[in-house]
Design a protein around this motif. Structure first.
Motif, short mmCIF file in Angstrom:
data_model
loop_
_atom_site.label_atom_id
_atom_site.label_comp_id
_atom_site.label_asym_id
_atom_site.label_seq_id
_atom_site.Cartn_x
_atom_site.Cartn_y
_atom_site.Cartn_z
N HIS A 171 0.81 -1.22 0.00
CA HIS A 171 0.00 0.00 0.00
C HIS A 171 0.85 1.27 0.00
N GLU A 194 -2.23 5.91 -0.26
CA GLU A 194 -3.17 4.94 0.29
C GLU A 194 -2.70 4.39 1.64
N LYS A 230 -3.88 6.28 4.67
CA LYS A 230 -5.30 6.08 4.98
C LYS A 230 -5.56 4.73 5.63
N LYS A 231 -4.69 3.77 5.39
CA LYS A 231 -4.94 2.39 5.83
C LYS A 231 -4.17 1.96 7.06
#
Length: 125
Positions: free
Chosen positions: A19, A23, A26-27
């Motif tokens: 990731h 991204e 965000k994760k």
């Protein structure tokens, strides 16, 4: 202790590698129990020397495994994904360090945002 366990660091590194980029922010957020406490608002969002060492001092040969037999399996997986233990360790020292730095900033910013919102509601009514 989390960053001294080979399996834990491997799993975190694989997730981060999958990731990479915007991204990832965000994760994934890493949180340390050392960041809380009553005086959190006075603490720096920058990593301390000790926090940096959690990752910059990581070495596969020094990391422990809960089950000794899993070491070879994890090392083989590391070499398959990163090409070598050196490449993996470099990823941990740089990319995972960036994840930890961003996580600390997000942790403190979110704490400030929550307190700010609470104060708005307290003094608005």
């Amino acid at each position: 202790e989390y960053f001294t366990n080979l399996l834990c660091v491997y799993e975190l590194a694989v997730f981060s590698k999958l990731h990479l980029g915007s991204e990832l922010k965000k994760k994934l957020v890493l949180i340390s129990s050392e960041w809380g406490g009553i005086s959190w608002f006075q603490k720096s969002v920058l990593l301390t020397h000790g926090e940096k060492k959690w990752l910059t001092d990581f070495r596969c040969d020094k990391a422990h495994c809960t089950v000794p037999a899993e070491r070879q399996i994890i090392v083989s997986a590391i070499c398959k994904v990163w090409g070598s233990l050196d490449n993996f360790e470099q990823f941990v020292h740089t990319e995972l360090l960036n994840v930890l730095e961003e996580s600390k900033k997000r942790y403190y910013q979110q704490s400030k945002d929550v307190v700010g919102e609470a104060l708005k509601h307290v003094f608005a009514g």
